[in-house]
Design a protein around this motif. Structure first.
Motif, PDB file in Angstrom:
ATOM      1  N   ASN A  35      11.452  -7.108  22.512  1.00 47.58           N
ATOM      2  CA  ASN A  35       9.523  -7.573  21.597  1.00 47.58           C
ATOM      3  C   ASN A  35       9.255  -6.475  20.740  1.00 47.58           C
ATOM      4  O   ASN A  35      10.249  -5.171  20.875  1.00 47.58           O
ATOM      5  N   VAL A  36       8.711  -6.805  19.918  1.00 49.46           N
ATOM      6  CA  VAL A  36       9.006  -5.881  18.843  1.00 49.46           C
ATOM      7  C   VAL A  36       8.298  -4.675  19.147  1.00 49.46           C
ATOM      8  O   VAL A  36       9.000  -3.584  18.332  1.00 49.46           O
ATOM      9  N   ARG A  37       7.157  -4.030  19.233  1.00 47.45           N
ATOM     10  CA  ARG A  37       6.499  -3.726  20.298  1.00 47.45           C
ATOM     11  C   ARG A  37       7.493  -2.689  20.437  1.00 47.45           C
ATOM     12  O   ARG A  37       7.259  -1.148  20.860  1.00 47.45           O
ATOM     13  N   GLU A  38       9.089  -2.718  21.172  1.00 46.55           N
ATOM     14  CA  GLU A  38       9.613  -1.818  22.014  1.00 46.55           C
ATOM     15  C   GLU A  38      10.659  -1.130  20.171  1.00 46.55           C
ATOM     16  O   GLU A  38      11.242  -0.068  20.616  1.00 46.55           O
ATOM     17  N   VAL A  39      10.246  -1.644  19.359  1.00 47.78           N
ATOM     18  CA  VAL A  39      10.648  -1.080  18.249  1.00 47.78           C
ATOM     19  C   VAL A  39      10.125  -0.587  16.757  1.00 47.78           C
ATOM     20  O   VAL A  39      10.113  -0.232  16.060  1.00 47.78           O
ATOM     21  N   VAL A  40       9.011  -1.288  17.260  1.00 47.25           N
ATOM     22  CA  VAL A  40       7.318  -0.445  16.018  1.00 47.25           C
ATOM     23  C   VAL A  40       7.522   0.233  15.816  1.00 47.25           C
ATOM     24  O   VAL A  40       7.412   1.355  17.202  1.00 47.25           O
ATOM     25  N   SER A  41       7.342   0.606  14.836  1.00 48.28           N
ATOM     26  CA  SER A  41       6.988   2.446  14.259  1.00 48.28           C
ATOM     27  C   SER A  41       5.888   2.985  14.159  1.00 48.28           C
ATOM     28  O   SER A  41       4.884   1.895  13.600  1.00 48.28           O
ATOM     29  N   THR A  42       5.299   3.718  14.801  1.00 50.60           N
ATOM     30  CA  THR A  42       3.242   3.854  14.673  1.00 50.60           C
ATOM     31  C   THR A  42       2.926   4.889  14.398  1.00 50.60           C
ATOM     32  O   THR A  42       1.721   5.137  14.029  1.00 50.60           O
ATOM     33  N   ASN A  43       4.310   5.087  13.638  1.00 50.21           N
ATOM     34  CA  ASN A  43       3.812   6.448  12.792  1.00 50.21           C
ATOM     35  C   ASN A  43       4.043   6.242  11.408  1.00 50.21           C
ATOM     36  O   ASN A  43       4.755   5.998  11.068  1.00 50.21           O
ATOM     37  N   PHE A  44       2.896   6.125  10.641  1.00 48.67           N
ATOM     38  CA  PHE A  44       2.489   5.184   9.291  1.00 48.67           C
ATOM     39  C   PHE A  44       1.426   5.444   8.863  1.00 48.67           C
ATOM     40  O   PHE A  44      -0.064   6.154   9.531  1.00 48.67           O
ATOM     41  N   GLU A  45       0.855   5.600   7.273  1.00 50.01           N
ATOM     42  CA  GLU A  45       0.321   5.784   6.763  1.00 50.01           C
ATOM     43  C   GLU A  45       0.033   4.589   6.586  1.00 50.01           C
ATOM     44  O   GLU A  45       0.144   3.784   5.979  1.00 50.01           O
ATOM     45  N   THR A  46      -1.331   3.974   5.548  1.00 46.69           N
ATOM     46  CA  THR A  46      -2.465   3.246   5.177  1.00 46.69           C
ATOM     47  C   THR A  46      -3.253   3.450   4.196  1.00 46.69           C
ATOM     48  O   THR A  46      -3.461   4.873   3.873  1.00 46.69           O
ATOM     49  N   VAL A  47      -3.450   2.873   3.035  1.00 46.51           N
ATOM     50  CA  VAL A  47      -4.439   2.921   1.621  1.00 46.51           C
ATOM     51  C   VAL A  47      -5.559   2.175   2.012  1.00 46.51           C
ATOM     52  O   VAL A  47      -4.955   1.026   2.730  1.00 46.51           O
ATOM     53  N   SER A  48      -7.072   2.227   1.844  1.00 44.79           N
ATOM     54  CA  SER A  48      -8.122   1.414   2.085  1.00 44.79           C
ATOM     55  C   SER A  48      -8.147   1.181   0.235  1.00 44.79           C
ATOM     56  O   SER A  48      -7.739   0.884  -0.678  1.00 44.79           O
ATOM     57  N   PRO A  49      -9.245  -0.566   0.144  1.00 42.24           N
ATOM     58  CA  PRO A  49      -9.314  -0.992  -1.295  1.00 42.24           C
ATOM     59  C   PRO A  49      -9.501  -0.025  -2.133  1.00 42.24           C
ATOM     60  O   PRO A  49      -9.502  -0.323  -3.080  1.00 42.24           O
ATOM     61  N   ARG A  50     -10.243   0.759  -1.549  1.00 44.54           N
ATOM     62  CA  ARG A  50     -10.954   1.972  -2.422  1.00 44.54           C
ATOM     63  C   ARG A  50     -10.239   3.319  -3.140  1.00 44.54           C
ATOM     64  O   ARG A  50     -10.744   4.040  -4.538  1.00 44.54           O
ATOM     65  N   ASP A  51      -9.281   3.246  -2.149  1.00 46.45           N
ATOM     66  CA  ASP A  51      -8.042   4.381  -2.714  1.00 46.45           C
ATOM     67  C   ASP A  51      -8.079   4.130  -4.301  1.00 46.45           C
ATOM     68  O   ASP A  51      -7.524   3.039  -5.298  1.00 46.45           O
ATOM     69  N   SER A  52      -7.697   5.523  -4.502  1.00 47.99           N
ATOM     70  CA  SER A  52      -6.679   4.853  -6.230  1.00 47.99           C
ATOM     71  C   SER A  52      -5.200   4.602  -6.557  1.00 47.99           C
ATOM     72  O   SER A  52      -4.613   5.025  -5.310  1.00 47.99           O
ATOM     73  N   LEU A  53      -4.476   4.037  -7.390  1.00 48.07           N
ATOM     74  CA  LEU A  53      -3.474   4.031  -7.200  1.00 48.07           C
ATOM     75  C   LEU A  53      -2.155   5.577  -7.198  1.00 48.07           C
ATOM     76  O   LEU A  53      -1.161   5.849  -6.225  1.00 48.07           O
TER      77      LEU A  53
END
Length: 386
Positions: free
Chosen positions: A253-271
């Motif tokens: 399953n994907v859950r066995e390999v997925v990396s949960t240490n991740f960062e995201t951005v929001s629509p309001r954030d700047s490039l």
């Protein structure tokens, strides 16, 4: 739940004795599905049929829940074992309800009880009781008839089920649907099942354990993962196919390999802030943009963040694909190939982002798992050092 002790069948023919099953020893734990697999004439169907005595053993014993079945009369034995065959075998002159309830009637169930059991099973196999119970088999499609065959085998709630290529005569699309429905039922019912198949992909999908037969001999008996990682000999290796490493993708399953240490951005954030996050985290290609519900609604490619000014909302690109953490790696690889990408956002059942998966992570995971399975197989095989 099922134990075969030196189970043997020798057929007398005009050309002499033919050994169809030669001292078969194996155990199937309670609640598991065991697939009997091998080429035509290898002894898998003979072995299955000796369990409910359609074929009488020449020697050896069958134990069900630690009870020697040779002490049971044939009718009692068979009424306590569900049996499903490729040809389905519904009685054409009986309604669907009569077909399903035949064994409960023979066992003396109360009429109200067996009628309710029929309705319960129809719902379980996703066929509307009021629409189908009064019909006859000829009024149903092949796939619907096969579902009724499964329901009939489950009617008296037997602890053990035997299935002889039950989905072999169904077209590939309906076969996959019925397989999935059956596995969902099995999660709830936890029956102990022996299942004859000639299809290695079906065996990997359906089986908790797989038994490979050749010329009446049980060659290897193992979990699908161990079988694919460490085939016992060249026959098993060739039977599994040259793509056996790819077949292992179905088991993880994907859950066995997925990396949960991740960062995201929001629509309001700047490039600019998106580029800083990309650099800080070492992301090579892009970062995922999520909404307030943590659902992936776009990606910001590194190339865009480097040359543009403004908000992420204005420059976000469409998410090419996502994969559910409950999907298998085969689906993840297929999506990557289809969209020419090397990573995928991973979501839960509510569509919320919960990590990402990369081709490199899958390769490392498969390699580590391969080495572990090989080492385990070698330790379990007393002939390995020789």
């Amino acid at each position: 739940m099922i134990r075969l002790d030196n189970l043997t069948k020798v057929f007398d023919t005009p050309k002499g004795a033919v050994v169809a099953a030669d001292h078969i020893n194996m155990e199937v734990p309670t609640g598991e599905i065991c697939i009997l697999l091998g080429p035509s004439g290898c002894g898998k169907t003979t072995t299955l049929k000796m369990i409910n005595r359609i074929v009488r053993p020449t020697s050896g014993k069958v134990f069900i829940d630690d009870e020697d079945t040779s002490s049971l009369d044939t009718q009692t034995l068979r009424r306590n074992i569900g049996y499903v065959i490729q040809q389905i075998g519904l009685f054409p002159n009986m309604t669907i309800e009569e077909n399903i309830t035949i064994v409960p009637k023979l066992l003396g169930w109360d009429k109200a009880k067996y009628k309710e059991r029929a309705r319960e099973l129809m719902r379980m196999i996703a066929l509307e009781p009021d629409a189908f119970l009064k019909r006859y088999p000829s009024e149903l499609s092949g796939g619907q008839q096969q579902r009724i065959g499964v329901a009939r085998a489950l009617a008296a709630d037997p602890p053990v089920m035997l299935m002889d290529e039950p989905f072999g005569a169904i077209d590939p699309i309906n076969r996959a649907v019925i397989q999935d429905e059956f596995l969902k039922m099995q999660q709830e019912l936890k029956k102990t099942i022996m299942f004859v198949s000639h299809d290695i992909d079906e065996a990997i999908k359906m089986g908790d354990r797989i038994a490979i037969f050749r010329d009446g001999h049980l060659v290897q008996y193992a979990t699908p993962d161990t079988l694919l990682a460490a085939p016992k000999d060249s026959f098993v290796e060739s039977f599994l196919g040259e793509d056996r490493a790819l077949k292992r993708l179905n088991l993880i399953n994907v859950r066995e390999v997925v990396s949960t240490n991740f960062e995201t951005v929001s629509p309001r954030d700047s490039l600019e802030s998106a580029l800083q996050t990309l650099d800080k985290c070492g992301y090579q290609h892009a970062i995922v943009m999520v909404n307030e519900e943590r659902q992936p609604v776009g990606i910001i490619p590194r190339a865009v963040a480097q040359v543009s000014k403004g908000s992420c909302h204005d420059y976000a690109q469409k998410v090419p694909a996502v994969v559910n953490v409950n999907d298998d790696l085969r689906k993840a690889v297929s999506l990557m190939l289809a969209h020419d990408i090397t990573w995928l956002p991973c979501v839960d059942d509510e569509g919320r982002l919960c990590g990402h998966i990369t081709q490199r992570a899958m390769t490392h995971h498969l390699g580590a798992r391969f080495r572990t399975q090989q080492a385990t197989a070698e330790l379990a095989d007393p002939m390995a050092e020789e």
